[in-house]
Design a protein around this motif. Structure first.
Motif, PDB file in Angstrom:
ATOM      1  N   ASP A  29      42.592  38.365  48.521  1.00 39.28           N
ATOM      2  CA  ASP A  29      42.213  36.962  48.559  1.00 39.28           C
ATOM      3  C   ASP A  29      43.330  36.131  49.197  1.00 39.28           C
ATOM      4  N   ASP A  45      31.787  44.284  50.876  1.00 41.29           N
ATOM      5  CA  ASP A  45      32.953  45.065  50.483  1.00 41.29           C
ATOM      6  C   ASP A  45      33.420  45.963  51.627  1.00 41.29           C
ATOM      7  N   GLN A  48      35.605  44.043  54.162  1.00 38.76           N
ATOM      8  CA  GLN A  48      36.526  43.030  53.677  1.00 38.76           C
ATOM      9  C   GLN A  48      37.984  43.368  54.026  1.00 38.76           C
ATOM     10  N   SER A  49      38.357  44.645  53.959  1.00 33.38           N
ATOM     11  CA  SER A  49      39.756  45.001  54.200  1.00 33.38           C
ATOM     12  C   SER A  49      40.166  44.748  55.645  1.00 33.38           C
ATOM     13  N   ASN A  52      40.545  41.085  56.090  1.00 32.11           N
ATOM     14  CA  ASN A  52      41.818  40.631  55.539  1.00 32.11           C
ATOM     15  C   ASN A  52      42.953  40.862  56.529  1.00 32.11           C
ATOM     16  N   SER A  73      39.442  35.274  54.323  1.00 34.45           N
ATOM     17  CA  SER A  73      38.308  36.060  53.827  1.00 34.45           C
ATOM     18  C   SER A  73      38.530  36.363  52.352  1.00 34.45           C
ATOM     19  N   TRP A  74      37.507  36.096  51.537  1.00 33.50           N
ATOM     20  CA  TRP A  74      37.576  36.354  50.105  1.00 33.50           C
ATOM     21  C   TRP A  74      36.947  37.701  49.786  1.00 33.50           C
ATOM     22  N   ASP A  75      37.625  38.485  48.946  1.00 29.73           N
ATOM     23  CA  ASP A  75      37.127  39.810  48.590  1.00 29.73           C
ATOM     24  C   ASP A  75      35.795  39.736  47.843  1.00 29.73           C
ATOM     25  N   ALA A  76      35.097  40.861  47.828  1.00 30.76           N
ATOM     26  CA  ALA A  76      33.810  40.941  47.145  1.00 30.76           C
ATOM     27  C   ALA A  76      33.962  40.932  45.627  1.00 30.76           C
ATOM     28  N   ARG A 116      30.301  38.285  55.652  1.00 27.68           N
ATOM     29  CA  ARG A 116      30.497  39.662  56.123  1.00 27.68           C
ATOM     30  C   ARG A 116      29.251  40.465  55.754  1.00 27.68           C
ATOM     31  N   ASN A 291      29.394  39.985  61.308  1.00 28.26           N
ATOM     32  CA  ASN A 291      29.703  38.727  60.640  1.00 28.26           C
ATOM     33  C   ASN A 291      28.541  37.783  60.940  1.00 28.26           C
TER      34      ASN A 291
END
Length: 345
Positions: A29, A45, A48-49, A52, A73-76, A116, A291
């Motif tokens: 996050d 998910d 997400q990495s 990031n 970007s906020w994690d799942a 995402r 995206n």
């Protein structure tokens, strides 16, 4: 569904081995509250990495003190609710592609700028969304190392497992263990779940034997640490974890290993030379990851629309910068010439 994109081109790998990340270490996050003008995403998910990592490296490319919109970007998964940027209304943390897309539709750019997504557009998606190509991935199945699962399964056998017509390993091969198969799926908003079920021809999994709930692309959940588990898994995410070294205490395969799928009578390994096998990427198990944006903003000529294009467009940073290319490879994804191309719902 109307399509603005040409047919996606065949994925091509960047190199024969993963490229080391050129920028700094990726964060989860955001460690700061993004500014109101920053570009902020939520959702899948699976990607997400790498998003990031893009955030870390794109923001570094802007230079110290830049007032240009930054990328976050906020994690799942994590604490919930979240306040995505300055002045935003707090929202429940979206976990998965479906939840991210719903959050994009339910809010404005004051809260969420993109979602995402590890799945393609679906007929049930809201109109006026642009699914913008990021890269290529594949999904196969995984099982416990040293467990009772075989090395390979056909799509028909996977269909039987997830519809509960195949419940014992000896229905597949009498030489296998006389044990009950335990098929698992990620939680219901997962794009990997939706894609995998479509790839094996299952509309609705049979809940008499199929269990839903674990976070996708990991084997740390105790429910998955069983000799008879079958669980879908992103090949790119697995490569990022095992070859790229991008793991955390909960984002790791643990003892799950990727297994082959049988295509046209041939057992096809999901990974070759530390990359997604092109044969599986070009089969029904290969997918594009995206995206997603609101069409009015994606095509806007104002500063916000320009910022989206500068980052995600076909001439933007993600699709053209060498650092972004290294990031993509390190997290296991295949580059595609269709990067930045949009499909409008």
């Amino acid at each position: 569904m109307r399509k603005t994109a040409a047919k996606l081109l065949t994925a091509a790998a960047l190199a024969t081995s993963l490229v080391a990340i050129a920028g700094g270490s990726a964060l989860a996050d955001p460690t700061v509250t993004p500014a109101a003008q920053d570009i902020v995403g939520v959702g899948s998910d699976t990607i997400q990495s790498v998003l990031n990592q893009f955030s870390t490296d794109y923001n570094a490319s802007l230079g110290s003190g830049s007032t240009a919109p930054h990328l976050y970007s906020w994690d799942a998964t994590g604490s919930s609710p979240i306040t995505t940027k300055t002045g935003a209304t707090s929202i429940a943390r979206p976990n998965g592609s479906g939840a991210g897309i719903k959050a994009l539709v339910a809010n404005t750019s004051a809260t969420v700028d993109f979602a995402r997504s590890s799945r393609a557009p679906q007929p049930t998606d809201a109109h006026g969304l642009d699914f913008v190509v990021l890269a290529k991935d594949a999904v196969t199945w995984s099982a416990q190392s040293g467990g009772n699962a075989p090395a390979q399964l056909t799509a028909a056998q996977l269909n039987g497992i997830y519809t509960c017509s195949i419940t014992n390993w000896q229905q597949i091969d009498p030489s296998l263990a006389n044990a009950t198969i335990k098929p698992y799926l990620p939680q219901t908003d997962s794009g990997t779940r939706a894609f995998f079920l479509s790839a094996i021809g299952v509309t609705t999994p049979n809940t008499q034997c199929v269990v839903s709930g674990p976070e996708e692309n990991e084997g740390t959940d105790t429910a998955l640490q069983d000799a008879n588990v079958v669980f879908p898994y992103s090949v790119a995410h697995y490569i990022g974890q095992t070859v790229g070294g991008h793991t955390t205490s909960t984002d790791a395969p643990s003892n799950l290993t990727l297994r082959n799928v049988v295509l046209n009578g041939v057992s096809v390994p999901p990974v070759v030379n530390n990359q997604i096998n092109i044969d599986i990427a070009n089969s029904q198990f290969g997918r594009v990851v995206y995206n997603v944006f609101r069409d009015a903003e994606w095509n806007a000529t104002d500063a916000h629309g320009q910022a989206l294009q500068n980052i995600f467009g076909s001439t933007g940073w993600i699709c053209n910068d060498s650092v972004a290319a290294a990031d993509l490879a390190s997290y296991g994804f295949l580059a595609t010439p269709a990067c930045g191309v949009a499909t409008l719902t």
